[in-house]
Design an enzyme around this catalytic site. Structure first.
Site, PDB file in Angstrom:
ATOM      1  N   CYS A  65      55.676  62.114  28.455  1.00 17.63           N
ATOM      2  CA  CYS A  65      54.905  62.304  27.231  1.00 17.63           C
ATOM      3  C   CYS A  65      53.619  61.489  27.285  1.00 17.63           C
ATOM      4  O   CYS A  65      53.609  60.333  27.741  1.00 17.63           O
ATOM      5  CB  CYS A  65      55.749  61.895  26.031  1.00 17.63           C
ATOM      6  SG  CYS A  65      54.881  61.951  24.451  1.00 17.63           S
ATOM      7  N   CYS A  68      52.752  57.467  24.779  1.00 15.19           N
ATOM      8  CA  CYS A  68      52.907  56.031  25.038  1.00 15.19           C
ATOM      9  C   CYS A  68      52.597  55.716  26.490  1.00 15.19           C
ATOM     10  O   CYS A  68      52.885  56.512  27.388  1.00 15.19           O
ATOM     11  CB  CYS A  68      54.332  55.572  24.716  1.00 15.19           C
ATOM     12  SG  CYS A  68      54.751  55.592  22.964  1.00 15.19           S
ATOM     13  N   CYS A 143      61.510  60.284  19.149  1.00 13.61           N
ATOM     14  CA  CYS A 143      60.259  59.550  19.303  1.00 13.61           C
ATOM     15  C   CYS A 143      60.456  58.207  18.624  1.00 13.61           C
ATOM     16  O   CYS A 143      60.928  58.143  17.481  1.00 13.61           O
ATOM     17  CB  CYS A 143      59.082  60.296  18.673  1.00 13.61           C
ATOM     18  SG  CYS A 143      57.503  59.405  18.811  1.00 13.61           S
ATOM     19  N   GLN A 248      45.173  55.781   7.891  1.00 13.70           N
ATOM     20  CA  GLN A 248      45.549  54.751   8.840  1.00 13.70           C
ATOM     21  C   GLN A 248      46.943  55.092   9.364  1.00 13.70           C
ATOM     22  O   GLN A 248      47.805  55.560   8.631  1.00 13.70           O
ATOM     23  CB  GLN A 248      45.529  53.372   8.183  1.00 13.70           C
ATOM     24  CG  GLN A 248      44.144  52.887   7.810  1.00 13.70           C
ATOM     25  CD  GLN A 248      43.243  52.632   9.019  1.00 13.70           C
ATOM     26  OE1 GLN A 248      43.724  52.458  10.134  1.00 13.70           O
ATOM     27  NE2 GLN A 248      41.933  52.624   8.796  1.00 13.70           N
ATOM     28  N   TYR A 279      31.527  54.443   6.262  1.00 13.22           N
ATOM     29  CA  TYR A 279      32.605  55.267   6.858  1.00 13.22           C
ATOM     30  C   TYR A 279      33.882  55.055   6.045  1.00 13.22           C
ATOM     31  O   TYR A 279      34.948  54.748   6.572  1.00 13.22           O
ATOM     32  CB  TYR A 279      32.824  54.904   8.328  1.00 13.22           C
ATOM     33  CG  TYR A 279      31.561  54.753   9.135  1.00 13.22           C
ATOM     34  CD1 TYR A 279      30.958  55.856   9.732  1.00 13.22           C
ATOM     35  CD2 TYR A 279      30.961  53.503   9.296  1.00 13.22           C
ATOM     36  CE1 TYR A 279      29.782  55.714  10.473  1.00 13.22           C
ATOM     37  CE2 TYR A 279      29.795  53.353  10.031  1.00 13.22           C
ATOM     38  CZ  TYR A 279      29.206  54.459  10.613  1.00 13.22           C
ATOM     39  OH  TYR A 279      28.067  54.309  11.350  1.00 13.22           O
ATOM     40  N   GLU A 299      30.439  57.981   2.934  1.00  6.44           N
ATOM     41  CA  GLU A 299      31.303  58.784   3.800  1.00  6.44           C
ATOM     42  C   GLU A 299      30.662  60.144   4.034  1.00  6.44           C
ATOM     43  O   GLU A 299      30.049  60.708   3.121  1.00  6.44           O
ATOM     44  CB  GLU A 299      32.689  58.941   3.158  1.00  6.44           C
ATOM     45  CG  GLU A 299      33.593  59.966   3.771  1.00  6.44           C
ATOM     46  CD  GLU A 299      33.890  59.709   5.251  1.00  6.44           C
ATOM     47  OE1 GLU A 299      33.908  60.688   6.009  1.00  6.44           O
ATOM     48  OE2 GLU A 299      34.096  58.533   5.631  1.00  6.44           O
ATOM     49  N   ASP A 345      33.953  50.758   8.974  1.00  2.00           N
ATOM     50  CA  ASP A 345      35.114  51.189   9.750  1.00  2.00           C
ATOM     51  C   ASP A 345      34.737  52.496  10.453  1.00  2.00           C
ATOM     52  O   ASP A 345      35.155  53.578  10.048  1.00  2.00           O
ATOM     53  CB  ASP A 345      36.319  51.392   8.823  1.00  2.00           C
ATOM     54  CG  ASP A 345      37.592  51.728   9.579  1.00  2.00           C
ATOM     55  OD1 ASP A 345      37.565  51.753  10.827  1.00  2.00           O
ATOM     56  OD2 ASP A 345      38.618  51.988   8.922  1.00  2.00           O
ATOM     57  N   CYS A 371      38.544  50.469  16.123  1.00  2.00           N
ATOM     58  CA  CYS A 371      39.709  50.995  16.835  1.00  2.00           C
ATOM     59  C   CYS A 371      39.405  51.157  18.321  1.00  2.00           C
ATOM     60  O   CYS A 371      40.180  51.803  19.041  1.00  2.00           O
ATOM     61  CB  CYS A 371      40.171  52.322  16.229  1.00  2.00           C
ATOM     62  SG  CYS A 371      38.935  53.643  16.301  1.00  2.00           S
TER      63      CYS A 371
END
Length: 414
Positions: A65, A68, A143, A248, A279, A299, A345, A371
């Site tokens: 998969c 991960c 999962c 999130q 954002y 936004e 963000d 991120c």
């Protein structure tokens, strides 16, 4: 360990080789599989000397998969590496001495958002994530990242798609777990029939799904079946997100990000202070920030602006939701001068168009939620050249067992 979660080795000729599912210090028997930029990609055929940090992956699909990459790494070593990614990004930007807080963890089985691939094959309907570096779909039966409420829908979805005439070969199901229950956005490769819409309505009633939206391929979504209202609670405010809205990834990750942002605000804000939230999405940060000052939330997506405005207005929060594409129309220095702090963000690519203007502005405090450590390092370097210093840095493991890292870094002038 490389930034993508692959072990890195040096070949006899000095060339770097990336080896998925290996760990620092291990000796492996590997076969070169191809090229990756100026390096090569290799596959470990046997681990001859395993690292003491090697762990048994909990999921039977690990390695196949694509979801991960690091389940084989012991938790303590994995967490230390995750935190080091933020320290390295700040060092590249010129902030080598910034203290980095301990990694804020997120438990397994808490991810509340999933975009699942659906494919008709010779062995039936397959639902899951795509294979690692492949186009095939892993037919998931377990999962360890997803919330169990999402997993519980996989088998019913197989049955649903077996009956849909609007599904021929490929589709997707984006599931958001809201406070009102699962919210479903389906994309199929053929139009829905009247019978399909009836089936969707029945499916929603049977599985506590108040809204099911549908779109053909990449078209705009429409509501296919709805039995009730939908809402997501953000800082005690009910926000009605659009189908497929960005959330999130985990509630725990969201809480850690919000706490880090609030802790990074200036200690004393004037009574009439204003904060710019760039954002802003559906208001994950805007609404808690509004407890401390008036917030202008910018936004680019109209649906997110409408959702935030509806929730904020009903709750009488001090938030002005404003639609603005910050890539094409970033806030200018004269506009930024009105704010005691700027919170941003940005998407994965960062805020290249906006951050240089912020660096030259008169704003005293910038709180950057990232991120992507690579984009963070690039954007933070502009602040460094503008005379800023890093005040705090908090890494958040919102994307468990992946190389991706969420972080909150505060910058101040001088």
């Amino acid at each position: 360990m490389g930034s993508g979660g692959d072990g890195v080795a040096t070949l006899p000729d000095g060339q770097a080789a990336f080896l998925p599912f290996t760990l620092p210090g291990e000796r492996v028997l590997a076969r070169i599989a191809g090229e990756r930029g100026e390096a090569v990609l290799a596959g470990a055929e046997a681990v001859l000397r395993p690292s003491p940090e090697r762990a048994v992956p909990p999921c039977r699909y690990f390695g196949t998969c694509g979801g991960c990459a690091l389940q084989h790494w012991d938790g303590a070593a994995y967490r230390a590496w995750k935190a080091s990614r933020l320290a390295e990004a700040l060092a590249r930007a010129g902030f080598a001495d910034t203290p980095v807080a301990p990694l804020a963890p997120c438990p397994a089985a808490t991810r509340r958002r999933a975009d699942l691939a659906i494919r008709q094959g010779a062995d039936g309907i397959r639902i899951g994530f795509h294979e690692r570096a492949g186009a095939q779909v892993v037919d998931m039966r377990e999962c360890h990242v997803l919330d169990p409420a999402i997993l519980a829908l996989l088998e019913p979805l197989r049955g649903l798609f077996a009956r849909l005439r609007g599904f021929r070969r490929e589709a997707s199901a984006l599931i958001n777990l809201l406070d009102t229950g699962p919210d479903l956005l389906l994309r199929t490769d053929a139009p829905l029939t009247a019978q399909d819409r009836q089936a969707l309505a029945a499916f929603g009633e049977s599985h506590g799904i108040p809204r099911i939206a549908w779109a053909r391929d990449k078209g705009a979504p429409e509501i296919a079946a709805q039995s009730g209202g939908v809402s997501l609670m953000l800082d005690g405010v009910a926000v009605p997100p659009a189908p497929g809205a960005f959330l999130q990834a985990t509630p725990e990750g969201e809480a850690a990000i919000v706490a880090a942002v609030l802790a990074a605000l200036p200690r004393r804000l004037p009574a009439k202070a204003r904060i710019a939230d760039l954002y802003a999405g559906v208001g994950t940060l805007s609404l808690p920030l509004a407890r401390h000052a008036r917030v202008d939330a910018f936004e680019g997506e109209a649906e997110a602006v409408a959702a935030l405005a509806a929730g904020a207005n009903k709750a009488m929060r001090r938030v002005q939701a404003k639609r603005r594409d910050l890539a094409r129309q970033p806030l200018l220095p004269a506009e930024l001068a009105a704010y005691a702090a700027v919170v941003l963000d940005p998407p994965y690519a960062g805020a290249a168009e906006q951050i240089g203007i912020i660096a030259r502005s008169r704003v005293e405090r910038v709180i950057y939620v990232s991120c992507n450590p690579v984009a963070l390092a690039r954007d933070a370097a502009l602040l460094k050249r503008g005379g800023w210093h890093a005040v705090s840095a908090v890494p958040v493991d919102q994307f468990l067992w992946s190389p991706h890292l969420e972080s909150v870094v505060a910058f101040a002038r001088g």
